[in-house]
Design an enzyme around this catalytic site. Structure first.
Site, PDB file in Angstrom:
ATOM      1  N   TYR A  28      -6.657   6.801   3.781  1.00 47.58           N
ATOM      2  CA  TYR A  28      -6.870   5.736   2.809  1.00 47.58           C
ATOM      3  C   TYR A  28      -6.044   4.498   3.155  1.00 47.58           C
ATOM      4  O   TYR A  28      -6.558   3.373   3.161  1.00 47.58           O
ATOM      5  CB  TYR A  28      -6.510   6.188   1.387  1.00 47.58           C
ATOM      6  CG  TYR A  28      -6.299   4.987   0.488  1.00 47.58           C
ATOM      7  CD1 TYR A  28      -7.375   4.268   0.010  1.00 47.58           C
ATOM      8  CD2 TYR A  28      -5.006   4.519   0.209  1.00 47.58           C
ATOM      9  CE1 TYR A  28      -7.196   3.120  -0.747  1.00 47.58           C
ATOM     10  CE2 TYR A  28      -4.815   3.378  -0.542  1.00 47.58           C
ATOM     11  CZ  TYR A  28      -5.914   2.685  -1.018  1.00 47.58           C
ATOM     12  OH  TYR A  28      -5.730   1.543  -1.749  1.00 47.58           O
TER      13      TYR A  28
ATOM     14  N   ASP B  36      -9.936   4.743  -3.209  1.00 47.65           N
ATOM     15  CA  ASP B  36      -8.824   5.262  -4.005  1.00 47.65           C
ATOM     16  C   ASP B  36      -9.384   5.795  -5.315  1.00 47.65           C
ATOM     17  O   ASP B  36     -10.607   5.940  -5.470  1.00 47.65           O
ATOM     18  CB  ASP B  36      -7.761   4.180  -4.228  1.00 47.65           C
ATOM     19  CG  ASP B  36      -8.249   3.047  -5.126  1.00 47.65           C
ATOM     20  OD1 ASP B  36      -9.459   3.000  -5.466  1.00 47.65           O
ATOM     21  OD2 ASP B  36      -7.410   2.201  -5.504  1.00 47.65           O
TER      22      ASP B  36
ATOM     23  N   GLU C 108       0.823  -1.211   0.000  1.00 47.36           N
ATOM     24  CA  GLU C 108       0.000   0.000   0.000  1.00 47.36           C
ATOM     25  C   GLU C 108       0.859   1.265   0.000  1.00 47.36           C
ATOM     26  O   GLU C 108       0.523   2.249  -0.661  1.00 47.36           O
ATOM     27  CB  GLU C 108      -0.955   0.004   1.192  1.00 47.36           C
ATOM     28  CG  GLU C 108      -2.102  -0.991   1.068  1.00 47.36           C
ATOM     29  CD  GLU C 108      -3.008  -0.713  -0.115  1.00 47.36           C
ATOM     30  OE1 GLU C 108      -3.105   0.460  -0.540  1.00 47.36           O
ATOM     31  OE2 GLU C 108      -3.628  -1.666  -0.617  1.00 47.36           O
TER      32      GLU C 108
END
Length: 354
Positions: free
Chosen positions: A126, A144, A43
């Protein structure tokens, strides 16, 4: 078919992408848990970067540092060198800071809630949601660019981004299920990446086609709408190459704060709207080598390259500078300075962008 989580999860079971950091839905159903370290690493790497660009870096990092303890025990310079070329180097610095904190203060265990994850360096809203959902299967609203595009189309949200972000997150929240939230988060991202693409979306293959308002209205490809971007400004600078008979060059460590912070670099001027005054690191006769161009997120850079050859660079290096072979420097430096090294080494200008 209605727009619901069940329909998308059925599609995901049959069409999910095989990614090196991912546990397949079949393995997850058999009780195989995702590795939080690998999810976190992926990520961070994927922030503002494509899957295709990340995969090789992910393999290299996990082979070299298979767990968070190994990464935390590595000097930051080695991590930055391994990151070179991936861009957005603040991510690499925060990656190392986070690894150190998780390794030393949390015994190598990542927290499993969004709130606790957000306390770690480099983890924003996020990323915290994505890790909570994908690594720990906690219900979290993961939004996203892919998810924003999917939500804007199935609900025909015509308000431009970024003003529509709160609406799109609320719509994503409405669809996020309590069951299989990790698979669902990856399913929406896969849908956006492979079917509901920015251009030429494959609507006939979409599991949510029949409930998609934008498809029904014939406006899918025009969404999401965005406020037009302003043209990027151009900044100018000078980079200096001091090279000796053994192919060693003068190098410098950039300040920890700011663009390319903490990275190995070549001596250079400030980057400004007008070409700064020529103030080289050593007194010498300088040759004009040409220009290197590079694009950052917010501006285009044009670096005039000056070169001088000396007998022994280590003998004249100022106290705050380092020396490396030009090959070592090129391998360890961010892309813009690696281009300057190639220009000096090859005697020809490299490509003008990434």
């Amino acid at each position: 078919m209605r727009v619901d989580a069940e329909g998308l999860l059925a599609w995901y079971d049959a069409n999910h992408r095989d990614l090196p950091w991912r546990v397949s839905p079949f393995d997850r159903a058999r009780g195989v848990a995702a590795d939080p370290y690998r999810v976190w690493l992926s990520e961070i790497m994927l922030q503002q970067t494509t899957v295709a660009a990340v995969i090789d870096y992910f393999h290299a990092f996990t082979e070299r540092w298979p767990d968070v303890h190994a990464l935390a025990a590595t000097p930051i310079d080695e991590v930055l060198a391994a990151w070179a070329g991936l861009g957005y180097y603040a991510r690499a610095r925060n990656l190392h800071k986070c690894a150190v904190e998780v390794s030393r203060q949390r015994d190598g265990v990542f927290p499993d809630t969004e709130a606790d994850l957000r306390d770690l360096p480099g983890i924003g809203a996020y990323t915290a949601a994505a890790i909570a959902a994908i690594a720990f299967d906690k219900r979290a609203v993961v939004v996203d660019g892919n998810v924003e595009r999917v939500m804007s189309r199935i609900h025909a949200v015509t308000e431009p981004l970024p003003a529509s972000k709160p609406t799109l997150k609320s719509l994503a929240d409405d669809l996020t299920p309590d069951q299989r939230p990790g698979d669902y988060a990856q399913a929406v991202m896969d849908l956006g990446a492979t079917i509901c693409t920015p251009r030429s979306p494959k609507c006939l293959l979409c599991p949510w086609r029949s409930g998609c308002r934008a498809h029904a209205e014939g406006i899918a490809e025009s969404l999401p709408r965005k406020v037009p971007k302003q043209a990027k400004p151009i900044r100018l600078g000078i980079a200096w190459i001091v090279i000796d008979n053994t192919q060693r060059v003068l190098t410098v460590r950039r300040p920890d704060r700011g663009l390319l912070g903490g990275m190995l670099a070549l001596p250079s001027s400030d980057w400004a709207e007008t070409l700064p005054e020529d103030a080289p690191p050593v007194k010498a006769a300088w040759a004009e080598m040409g220009e290197v161009r590079h694009t950052f997120t917010h501006f285009h850079l044009r670096l005039a390259v000056r070169l001088t050859r000396v007998q022994d660079v280590t003998a004249i290096a100022p106290p705050t500078y380092e020396t490396h072979t030009i090959q070592e420097a090129e391998a360890a430096m961010p892309t813009v300075f690696a281009k300057v090294c190639r220009l000096a080494r090859d005697g020809a200008a490299p490509s003008t962008d990434r």
